[in-house]
Write a protein that holds these residues in place. Structure first.
Motif, PDB file in Angstrom:
ATOM      1  N   PHE A 153       3.860  -7.594   2.885  1.00  0.00           N
ATOM      2  CA  PHE A 153       3.765  -7.332   3.983  1.00  0.00           C
ATOM      3  C   PHE A 153       4.528  -5.294   3.983  1.00  0.00           C
ATOM      4  O   PHE A 153       5.135  -5.500   3.059  1.00  0.00           O
ATOM      5  N   ARG A 154       3.577  -4.889   5.013  1.00  0.00           N
ATOM      6  CA  ARG A 154       4.058  -3.791   5.297  1.00  0.00           C
ATOM      7  C   ARG A 154       4.407  -3.664   6.846  1.00  0.00           C
ATOM      8  O   ARG A 154       3.348  -4.577   7.694  1.00  0.00           O
ATOM      9  N   ARG A 186       5.221  -0.873   9.531  1.00  0.00           N
ATOM     10  CA  ARG A 186       4.960   1.190   9.427  1.00  0.00           C
ATOM     11  C   ARG A 186       5.941   0.799  11.388  1.00  0.00           C
ATOM     12  O   ARG A 186       5.980   0.056  12.076  1.00  0.00           O
ATOM     13  N   SER A 216       3.608 -13.911   8.997  1.00  0.00           N
ATOM     14  CA  SER A 216       3.473 -13.180  10.057  1.00  0.00           C
ATOM     15  C   SER A 216       4.713 -13.883  10.891  1.00  0.00           C
ATOM     16  O   SER A 216       5.466 -12.727  11.491  1.00  0.00           O
ATOM     17  N   ARG A 257       3.144 -13.679  -0.196  1.00  0.00           N
ATOM     18  CA  ARG A 257       2.421 -12.164  -0.047  1.00  0.00           C
ATOM     19  C   ARG A 257       3.586 -11.726   0.763  1.00  0.00           C
ATOM     20  O   ARG A 257       4.538 -11.316   0.545  1.00  0.00           O
ATOM     21  N   ASN A 311      -1.308  -1.801  -3.179  1.00  0.00           N
ATOM     22  CA  ASN A 311      -2.621  -2.922  -2.014  1.00  0.00           C
ATOM     23  C   ASN A 311      -3.169  -3.600  -2.443  1.00  0.00           C
ATOM     24  O   ASN A 311      -4.134  -4.562  -2.126  1.00  0.00           O
ATOM     25  N   SER A 350       5.741  -2.657  13.521  1.00  0.00           N
ATOM     26  CA  SER A 350       4.444  -2.618  13.300  1.00  0.00           C
ATOM     27  C   SER A 350       4.202  -3.724  12.044  1.00  0.00           C
ATOM     28  O   SER A 350       4.517  -3.011  11.664  1.00  0.00           O
ATOM     29  N   TRP A 351       3.611  -4.831  11.733  1.00  0.00           N
ATOM     30  CA  TRP A 351       3.135  -5.183  10.505  1.00  0.00           C
ATOM     31  C   TRP A 351       1.881  -5.448  10.233  1.00  0.00           C
ATOM     32  O   TRP A 351       1.473  -5.885  11.036  1.00  0.00           O
ATOM     33  N   GLN A 352       1.897  -5.192   8.802  1.00  0.00           N
ATOM     34  CA  GLN A 352       0.160  -6.109   8.851  1.00  0.00           C
ATOM     35  C   GLN A 352       0.924  -7.075   6.603  1.00  0.00           C
ATOM     36  O   GLN A 352       1.443  -6.675   6.595  1.00  0.00           O
ATOM     37  N   SER A 353      -0.126  -7.479   7.062  1.00  0.00           N
ATOM     38  CA  SER A 353       0.137  -8.563   5.719  1.00  0.00           C
ATOM     39  C   SER A 353      -1.175  -8.495   4.942  1.00  0.00           C
ATOM     40  O   SER A 353      -2.577  -8.010   5.263  1.00  0.00           O
ATOM     41  N   HIS A 354      -0.852  -8.049   3.893  1.00  0.00           N
ATOM     42  CA  HIS A 354      -2.100  -7.240   2.423  1.00  0.00           C
ATOM     43  C   HIS A 354      -2.645  -8.825   1.338  1.00  0.00           C
ATOM     44  O   HIS A 354      -3.263  -8.266   1.354  1.00  0.00           O
ATOM     45  N   GLU A 356       1.092  -1.126   0.042  1.00  0.00           N
ATOM     46  CA  GLU A 356      -0.586   0.307  -0.266  1.00  0.00           C
ATOM     47  C   GLU A 356       0.968   1.263   0.223  1.00  0.00           C
ATOM     48  O   GLU A 356       0.120   2.509  -0.207  1.00  0.00           O
TER      49      GLU A 356
END
Length: 327
Positions: free
Chosen positions: A231-232, A234, A309, A229, A66, A322-326, A44
């Motif tokens: 991952f983002r 922050r 993750s 996958r 994204n 901090s991680w996010q998976s998209h 994203e």
């Protein structure tokens, strides 16, 4: 009836030089006002769009972030093209001569071309360009199927990173792409500006084909990359870029061949500075300082295969990440 703009789909493996190729074209143009660029980022954070915006002179730009444009974003692509054309008409300007779509490195051209049938009234002239990284031959990696789909569909194949390999490797790449797609025009230029001019020269008026659809096509597109996958990460603005680079190298060391791509924007030495850190696989490029006017949020995108993750969470990290998976 008047022909519409040339629509150029630029595909190619992750990190194979797609953004650099488009950037060279824009840098060689005194006025890019007749060109529109649509950038598809799998994550994203629109890092490639920010890089290209530094080279633009009057260029119109849209982003598809994204998601992978060949899997789940074909309707967004159609809408973006329609919006670009509409605002052009409202502004009382002539048609774009060229619209460029920079695909995510994961994208396959077939589903994208299929989606363009909805734009038949625009009379787009299609040109498929694919980049071939001579320093990391895509047909020798785990992305073999995606690479074959990209190269086999291309009207023009551009050899990239040729300054990083011996003459023998360059000749081997040329033989490989000609064997895979003997009908494609191959661009084998050492100069970046010459390579860009040749890459975007029209191969002729190729109309968007009328392609039938079926009810299962969207489901098939969602399954094109089941093992990949995105991952983002922050982090806070007080992160030091040297610490960020150490952290990214830890990720590369832990994931090894499972790592496909890293792109990260981190603070530079001064408050307004932004540095771009990126890798293709586990190989990192030199940090690139973004211009002050470039607006892109801090954060990192990691694209990996067979990675969850928990794998990333177990890697030693900086504070406040901090991680996010998209995908």
């Amino acid at each position: 009836m008047q022909s519409g703009p040339q629509f150029v789909i630029v595909s190619g493996a992750l990190g194979s030089g797609k953004t650099s190729l488009i950037e060279s074209l824009l840098n060689s143009s005194e006025d890019a006002s007749d060109t529109a660029v649509i950038v598809n980022e799998a994550g994203e954070i629109n890092i490639d769009g920010a890089v290209l915006s530094e080279s633009a002179s009057g260029m119109s730009m849209a982003t598809l972030s994204n998601g992978c444009v060949c899997c789940s974003m074909t309707s967004d692509l159609v809408t973006s093209i329609q919006d670009l054309m509409h605002f052009r008409r409202v502004a009382g300007k002539s048609l774009f001569s060229r619209i460029i779509l920079e695909c995510s490195g994961l994208s396959r051209p077939g589903p994208i071309v299929s989606s363009l049938q909805e734009l038949a009234d625009l009379r787009l002239k299609l040109h498929l360009v694919s980049t071939y990284d001579c320093s990391r031959p895509p047909l020798q990696g785990a992305d073999f199927e995606d690479a074959v789909a990209q190269l086999a569909a291309a009207h023009t194949i551009v050899l990239t990173k040729i300054d990083q390999v011996a003459v023998e490797r360059r000749e081997e790449a040329l033989e490989t792409v000609r064997s895979l797609n003997p009908l494609a025009r191959v661009v084998n230029e050492f100069s970046a500006s010459a390579r860009a001019r040749e890459a975007f020269a029209s191969p002729g008026n190729i109309d968007v084909p009328a392609v039938g659809t079926d009810s299962k096509s969207s489901e098939r597109r969602r399954l094109l990359h089941p093992r990949v996958r995105v991952f983002r990460a922050r982090y806070d603005a007080d992160v030091q870029w040297e610490d960020a680079l150490d952290w990214l190298e830890n990720i590369a060391g832990a994931l090894g061949e499972r790592l496909l791509r890293i792109k990260a924007v981190v603070p530079g030495g001064n408050a307004d500075d932004r540095l771009l850190l990126q890798s293709v696989g586990t190989t990192f490029s030199a940090p690139r300082r973004l211009k002050e006017k470039t607006v892109v949020p801090l954060g990192a995108i990691v694209i990996a295969r067979d990675c969850g993750s928990d794998d990333l969470a177990s890697i030693p990290t900086m504070h406040s990440v901090s991680w996010q998976s998209h995908l």
